[in-house]
Design a protein around this motif. Sequence first.
Motif: not given
Length: 168
Positions: A24-53
């Motif tokens: 058996k192998i034990d792990a938590i998929p938390g890093p995947l969720v963190v990466v997805l949140a980062y991708v969401g941030f970068m998508a908003g940042f890059n596709h809307f003219h570097q808007s932090y909001s």
Amino acid sequence: MPWIIVGVIAVGLLLYAILSKTSKIDAIPGPLVVVLAYVGFMAGFNHFHQSYSVAAIGLITTAYFTFLPNFALIFVGAPLIERTQKNTCIQFILSLVTASIVGVIVNLACYLGIGILFPSGVSSWYAIEPMALVWVLFSLFLLFKYKIGMLKLILLSLAYGFLLFLWQ
């Protein structure tokens, strides 16, 4: 990803009688969720003219819709899993699902790592980004030699990236 999990469950049912409990192998998929949140941030940042909001809205939206199904499944599925705690077949299948999620995370790490280390494409070893390689090696050194915590490493990486951005 769902097809990978379904395939793992099917193979798990076939191999259950063969493998021992110690596999058996034990792990938590938390890093995947963190990466997805980062991708969401970068998508908003890059596709809307570097808007932090808008980037913050992208991060919040991605994190919300990534966590929401997880929490719904936990609240609905936890009592069921609790009742099947003693069933070794179900425990074995769940460990295979966990292993497949770890495989997806490793695949994603390799994909993102190649993009960072070889920003112009993997044509040869000369195409490697030297400052990224230095940081990857230094991060591995900190992780394995000094057992630095992940949060500290992320903050150090953030500072390194910011300083590198200011320097260039």
